[in-house]
Each structure stands twice: as structure tokens, then as C-alpha cells.
Design a protein around this motif. Structure first.
Motif, PDB file in Angstrom:
ATOM      1  N   ARG A   5       0.837  -1.198   0.000  1.00 34.51           N
ATOM      2  CA  ARG A   5       0.000   0.000   0.000  1.00 34.51           C
ATOM      3  C   ARG A   5       0.872   1.247   0.000  1.00 34.51           C
ATOM      4  NH1 ARG A   5      -2.972  -3.398   3.514  1.00 34.51           N
ATOM      5  NH2 ARG A   5      -5.097  -3.818   2.785  1.00 34.51           N
ATOM      6  N   ALA A   6       0.479   2.194  -0.868  1.00 29.83           N
ATOM      7  CA  ALA A   6       1.195   3.473  -0.930  1.00 29.83           C
ATOM      8  C   ALA A   6       0.561   4.450   0.054  1.00 29.83           C
ATOM      9  CB  ALA A   6       1.145   4.034  -2.345  1.00 29.83           C
ATOM     10  N   ARG A   7       1.428   5.268   0.689  1.00 30.66           N
ATOM     11  CA  ARG A   7       0.925   6.255   1.637  1.00 30.66           C
ATOM     12  C   ARG A   7       1.673   7.567   1.434  1.00 30.66           C
ATOM     13  NH1 ARG A   7       1.742   6.094   8.187  1.00 30.66           N
ATOM     14  NH2 ARG A   7       0.604   8.029   8.677  1.00 30.66           N
ATOM     15  N   LYS A   8       0.879   8.644   1.223  1.00 36.45           N
ATOM     16  CA  LYS A   8       1.481   9.958   1.005  1.00 36.45           C
ATOM     17  C   LYS A   8       1.775  10.609   2.357  1.00 36.45           C
ATOM     18  CE  LYS A   8       0.996  14.095  -1.829  1.00 36.45           C
ATOM     19  NZ  LYS A   8       0.151  14.833  -2.810  1.00 36.45           N
ATOM     20  N   LEU A   9       3.029  11.059   2.525  1.00 34.98           N
ATOM     21  CA  LEU A   9       3.451  11.651   3.778  1.00 34.98           C
ATOM     22  C   LEU A   9       3.242  13.154   3.779  1.00 34.98           C
ATOM     23  CD1 LEU A   9       6.788   9.656   4.258  1.00 34.98           C
ATOM     24  CD2 LEU A   9       4.488   9.079   5.061  1.00 34.98           C
ATOM     25  N   ASP A  11       5.274  15.576   3.936  1.00 38.46           N
ATOM     26  CA  ASP A  11       6.203  16.364   3.107  1.00 38.46           C
ATOM     27  C   ASP A  11       6.004  16.133   1.621  1.00 38.46           C
ATOM     28  OD1 ASP A  11       7.091  13.801   2.849  1.00 38.46           O
ATOM     29  OD2 ASP A  11       9.131  14.161   3.574  1.00 38.46           O
ATOM     30  N   GLY A  12       4.984  15.364   1.280  1.00 38.48           N
ATOM     31  CA  GLY A  12       4.664  15.141  -0.117  1.00 38.48           C
ATOM     32  C   GLY A  12       5.252  13.880  -0.709  1.00 38.48           C
ATOM     33  N   THR A  13       6.179  13.250   0.005  1.00 37.19           N
ATOM     34  CA  THR A  13       6.778  12.011  -0.497  1.00 37.19           C
ATOM     35  C   THR A  13       5.839  10.838  -0.258  1.00 37.19           C
ATOM     36  OG1 THR A  13       7.918  11.600   1.600  1.00 37.19           O
ATOM     37  CG2 THR A  13       9.118  12.867  -0.061  1.00 37.19           C
ATOM     38  N   VAL A  14       6.113   9.739  -0.925  1.00 42.42           N
ATOM     39  CA  VAL A  14       5.275   8.547  -0.817  1.00 42.42           C
ATOM     40  C   VAL A  14       6.084   7.398  -0.241  1.00 42.42           C
ATOM     41  CG1 VAL A  14       3.877   6.853  -2.068  1.00 42.42           C
ATOM     42  CG2 VAL A  14       3.875   9.266  -2.770  1.00 42.42           C
ATOM     43  N   SER A  15       5.544   6.690   0.745  1.00 50.87           N
ATOM     44  CA  SER A  15       6.168   5.481   1.295  1.00 50.87           C
ATOM     45  C   SER A  15       5.306   4.290   0.946  1.00 50.87           C
ATOM     46  CB  SER A  15       6.320   5.592   2.811  1.00 50.87           C
ATOM     47  OG  SER A  15       5.054   5.593   3.441  1.00 50.87           O
ATOM     48  N   TYR A  16       5.925   3.108   0.955  1.00 47.65           N
ATOM     49  CA  TYR A  16       5.225   1.893   0.560  1.00 47.65           C
ATOM     50  C   TYR A  16       5.327   0.863   1.691  1.00 47.65           C
ATOM     51  CZ  TYR A  16       5.406   4.076  -4.010  1.00 47.65           C
ATOM     52  OH  TYR A  16       5.263   4.962  -5.040  1.00 47.65           O
ATOM     53  N   THR A  17       4.160   0.449   2.183  1.00 46.10           N
ATOM     54  CA  THR A  17       4.107  -0.539   3.265  1.00 46.10           C
ATOM     55  C   THR A  17       3.732  -1.894   2.689  1.00 46.10           C
ATOM     56  OG1 THR A  17       3.485   1.117   4.905  1.00 46.10           O
ATOM     57  CG2 THR A  17       3.039  -1.186   5.445  1.00 46.10           C
ATOM     58  N   ALA A  18       4.698  -2.825   2.839  1.00 44.46           N
ATOM     59  CA  ALA A  18       4.453  -4.189   2.363  1.00 44.46           C
ATOM     60  C   ALA A  18       4.009  -5.042   3.551  1.00 44.46           C
ATOM     61  CB  ALA A  18       5.717  -4.758   1.751  1.00 44.46           C
ATOM     62  N   GLN A  19       2.944  -5.782   3.354  1.00 44.66           N
ATOM     63  CA  GLN A  19       2.409  -6.617   4.431  1.00 44.66           C
ATOM     64  C   GLN A  19       2.216  -8.042   3.928  1.00 44.66           C
ATOM     65  OE1 GLN A  19      -1.699  -5.954   5.988  1.00 44.66           O
ATOM     66  NE2 GLN A  19      -0.635  -5.630   7.950  1.00 44.66           N
ATOM     67  N   ILE A  20       2.673  -8.976   4.750  1.00 47.65           N
ATOM     68  CA  ILE A  20       2.535 -10.400   4.416  1.00 47.65           C
ATOM     69  C   ILE A  20       1.610 -11.041   5.434  1.00 47.65           C
ATOM     70  CG2 ILE A  20       3.729 -12.613   4.202  1.00 47.65           C
ATOM     71  CD1 ILE A  20       6.208 -11.083   3.339  1.00 47.65           C
ATOM     72  N   ARG A  21       0.552 -11.710   4.951  1.00 49.77           N
ATOM     73  CA  ARG A  21      -0.340 -12.477   5.821  1.00 49.77           C
ATOM     74  C   ARG A  21      -0.354 -13.913   5.322  1.00 49.77           C
ATOM     75  NH1 ARG A  21      -3.931  -7.884   5.315  1.00 49.77           N
ATOM     76  NH2 ARG A  21      -4.180  -6.780   7.303  1.00 49.77           N
ATOM     77  N   ILE A  22      -0.215 -14.843   6.245  1.00 51.14           N
ATOM     78  CA  ILE A  22      -0.222 -16.255   5.872  1.00 51.14           C
ATOM     79  C   ILE A  22      -1.313 -16.960   6.671  1.00 51.14           C
ATOM     80  CG2 ILE A  22       1.117 -18.401   5.898  1.00 51.14           C
ATOM     81  CD1 ILE A  22       3.636 -16.760   5.577  1.00 51.14           C
ATOM     82  N   LYS A  23      -2.151 -17.719   5.947  1.00 50.75           N
ATOM     83  CA  LYS A  23      -3.233 -18.462   6.577  1.00 50.75           C
ATOM     84  C   LYS A  23      -3.053 -19.951   6.352  1.00 50.75           C
ATOM     85  CE  LYS A  23      -6.848 -14.907   6.317  1.00 50.75           C
ATOM     86  NZ  LYS A  23      -8.226 -14.609   5.850  1.00 50.75           N
ATOM     87  N   ARG A  24      -3.493 -20.718   7.333  1.00 50.24           N
ATOM     88  CA  ARG A  24      -3.512 -22.164   7.215  1.00 50.24           C
ATOM     89  C   ARG A  24      -4.862 -22.659   7.683  1.00 50.24           C
ATOM     90  NH1 ARG A  24       2.452 -23.773   9.765  1.00 50.24           N
ATOM     91  NH2 ARG A  24       3.709 -23.104   7.941  1.00 50.24           N
ATOM     92  N   ASP A  25      -5.539 -23.389   6.812  1.00 51.47           N
ATOM     93  CA  ASP A  25      -6.886 -23.895   7.116  1.00 51.47           C
ATOM     94  C   ASP A  25      -7.815 -22.756   7.524  1.00 51.47           C
ATOM     95  OD1 ASP A  25      -6.015 -26.509   6.644  1.00 51.47           O
ATOM     96  OD2 ASP A  25      -5.338 -26.723   8.735  1.00 51.47           O
TER      97      ASP A  25
END
Length: 379
Positions: A5-9, A11-25
Motif C-alpha cells: 500500500r502506498a501512503r502519502k506523507l 512532506d509530499g513524499t510517498v512510502s510503501y508498506t508491504a504486508q505479508i499475511r499467511i493463513k492455514r486452514d
């Protein structure tokens, strides 16, 4: 499954948050996220972490909370206390390490880089500005904890991290080895010290008989804690030797019982002690050290440790032309490299031949303070 997900800060710059979700059953078993300044970096991290987490047991390891270095040190101190108390220096050093920010590092994060950073911090102004040898001692004491953390307790500690850290520090030009002491007391210094202790005994006859203790330490080459542990029941009259139990040794301290020959001068001193207690010298080791340090300070004798009497005693035997096996039978050393550190020759012959203080030490009366058979005298 991973999302970015991109997020505008502000100061006008953009940061990118990577998220990993793992499911079992249908149940989420793991979640992790990281934020990056560039989308490409976030994508690269996702690919790498998903590949890592796909390995057998990776999810279980990632979910593991881990144990802090502080907790490992506490467990080590508790376990060692059950067997035999550690030396005060080692215990104080480990407690000091546990109290630092480094003490909050979890086991799986302790690697050579963290250890190098800790050593460099200790040598910096913020960490105390210690000498490289002191930082090396810190690592040595810490290494004792880390060496058993995995095999004894199952903690995730890299067994090669300490060795790698020392290699790095050597490459950086730091000499982490302890400096070898070559200090020996002069006859003038001993004259002042023994005169001082004789005066104390005149005023307080039941105080620790530092004349006997210092004389025995010099001629027997025994360490101060060993002197206070030797029992009358461990004396071999026929062999003129004593059994030194749990003698200090880097590889084996518990159960390292060694028979040590007692030279004539020390034997004569030892046999002037009363046999009313189980211990030959029923005194407190810490108090002996304190008395010695206070006397040196009062007499303005610089940099003379009680342990230097052992150095002097070993060197004296070599000056008297004793060979290595014979000297080792007194000192208890197992190899020449260890014995060499205690050898600092000044000449040939016995400088204590006809020494006036030997006769005074032997003749000095001993009055033991009130104590029970199983309780050491503390003064």
C-alpha cells in the motif's frame, strides 16, 4: 498473501508498506509488515520474505518471541550458583552487560555484527571508554554464556558469532588479549607491608593474620581463595603437599582437584596455624584482598596486587634453578604457556635466603576470632 500500500506523507513524499499475511486452514498464522521509500524495494522484500517463510519450520521460528541476552545471563548466573559461585569480577561484568541496551537483544539476533558493535561501544566514551583488553574480557565472560545457551537451553544462538566477532576486531587493529602482568614486590615493599600488618596484629591480635597469609602465598604460590579453602584433612604429611580443590582452570574449574607440593618455607608457616578449625587459614578471601589493597594505599605502594605474590613465588623458584615440572608441581600449572605468564626473572639465586621476615612470620602468634566450625571468620 502479500499486499503493498502506498501512503502519502506530510512532506509530499510517498512510502510503501508491504504486508505479508499467511493463513492455514482459514486461520491466520503469521503477519509481518515493513515500510520502504521505494516500491521496488518493497516488492523485493516481499519476494525474499515469502521465499524464506516457505521453508519448513520458518513460520514457527518467525513467531517465536525469543529470549533476551539479559534473561540468558540471569539463567547462567543462577545455574552456576548451584554448582559454585562465580568470581566477583565475572559476575559483576555479566550483570553490567545485562543492564545495557545490548542486554535486551533476543537470542536469534545475537550475531558477530552485534558483538562487534557492543565491543566498539564499550571502547567509546558513551560505553565507558575502556581499553580493548577490558572489552575483550567482557566478550570472554559473555562467551561463556553463549557457548552453552544453545546446547544446554535450546536458545537460538549462532555458535560461530563470538569467534567471528573477535576475528573482525583483530582485523580492525584491536588487541583484545589481556595484558600480562610482570609486577613483583620488592623486598623494601614487603618490609613496609609486613611491618604494617605486624602493627595491626599487635593492636588487634584476633584480626586476620596477614603475616601468615602473605608469607604462605609468597612461598606456596597459592591464590588467595585457594589459601582460604585448603583443609587440614587435605594435607599429605608424607608427601609435603596439599590437595587444592576446584583449582582455577579455563577448561575445568569444578572438580579440578590438584595435589600441590608445598616448599619448605610455606610448609613451616602452614604448620604454625592452629588446628582448631577445618580450614588451615580460616579467613575470608575478600577481606584478605581488601586488607592488602588498603595497606598498599596507606603505604603509597602503587599497582601491587595480592596475586602478584604468586608471580613472585613462581619466578623465585625458577631463579633457584628449579626445572619446569618441579615448579609446576608447586604452582599447579598444566602447561608451560600458562606457567610462562607467571615467570619474570630478576637474576639467579634465592633473594629470600636468610630473609628476616620469614622467621618473624613463623614466630608470630595466631589468635583466631570467635567462629563456629562451619562458619568462616569475617573481619
Amino acid at each position: 498473501m502479500a499486499t503493498i500500500r502506498a501512503r502519502k506523507l506530510a512532506d509530499g513524499t510517498v512510502s510503501y508498506t508491504a504486508q505479508i499475511r499467511i493463513k492455514r486452514d482459514g486461520v491466520q498464522v503469521y503477519q509481518e509488515s515493513q515500510t520502504f521509500a521505494r516500491k521496488q524495494a518493497a516488492q523485493a522484500w516481499v519476494r525474499r520474505r515469502e521465499a524464506e517463510l516457505d521453508q519448513p519450520g520458518a513460520i514457527e521460528r518467525a513467531n517465536r518471541k525469543g529470549v533476551t541476552l539479559q534473561d540468558m545471563i540471569k539463567q547462567y548466573l543462577d545455574e552456576m550458583e548451584k554448582v559454585r559461585p562465580l568470581g566477583k569480577t565475572k559476575e559483576a561484568t555479566l550483570n553490567a552487560i545485562a543492564a545495557t541496551e545490548f542486554g535486551q537483544t533476543i537470542d536469534s539476533d545475537i550475531n558477530s555484527q552485534r558483538l562487534v558493535d557492543f565491543a566498539l561501544w564499550r571502547m567509546s566514551k558513551e560505553g565507558g571508554g575502556v581499553q580493548p583488553q577490558t572489552a575483550g574480557n567482557d566478550l570472554a565472560h559473555l562467551g561463556a554464556v553463549l557457548s552453552i545457551a544453545r546446547p544446554a537451553w535450546g536458545y537460538e544462538v549462532d555458535t560461530h558469532s563470538m569467534g567471528d566477532a573477535r576475528k573482525v576486531l583483530r582485523k580492525l587493529g584491536y588487541n583484545m588479549k589481556s595484558r600480562e602482568r610482570n609486577r613483583r614486590p620488592t623486598l623494601s615493599e614487603l618490609d613496609k607491608l609486613l611491618e604494617h600488618f605486624a602493627g595491626i596484629l599487635q593492636r588487634r591480635p584476633s584480626s586476620i593474620n596477614m603475616l601468615k597469609v602473605a608469607g604462605f602465598a609468597l612461598f606456596s604460590t597459592r591464590r588467595q581463595d585457594e589459601i582460604c579453602r585448603i583443609l587440614w584433612s587435605d594435607v599429605d604429611e608424607a608427601g609435603q603437599r596439599v590437595l587444592v580443590r576446584d583449582m582455577k582452570n579455563p577448561g575445568q574449574k569444578i572438580g579440578n582437584d590438584v595435589w600441590c607440593y608445598i616448599p619448605d618455607e610455606a610448609w613451616r608457616i602452614m604448620n604454625t596455624m592452629p588446628k582448631s578449625c577445618a580450614e588451615i587459614f580460616p579467613y575470608n578471601s575478600a577481606t584478605i584482598s581488601s586488607n592488602w589493597a588498603k595497606a598498599c594505599k596507606f603505604l603509597e605502594i602503587e599497582d601491587l596486587h595480592f596475586h602478584d605474590l604468586r608471580h613472585d613465588g613462581v619466578s623465585r623458584l625458577f631463579e633457584m634453578d628449579w626445572d619446569i615440572p618441579r615448579v609446576a608441581s608447586v604452582s599447579g600449572h598444566r602447561d608451560w604457556n600458562s606457567l610462562r605468564r607467571y615467570t619474570h626473572l630478576r637474576g639467579r639465586g634465592d633473594i629470600y635466603n636468610g630473609w628476616k621476615w620469614l622467621f618473624k612470620i613463623i614466630a608470630a602468634p595466631v589468635v583466631l576470632g570467635a567462629r563456629s566450625e562451619n562458619k568462616r571468620e569475617i573481619q
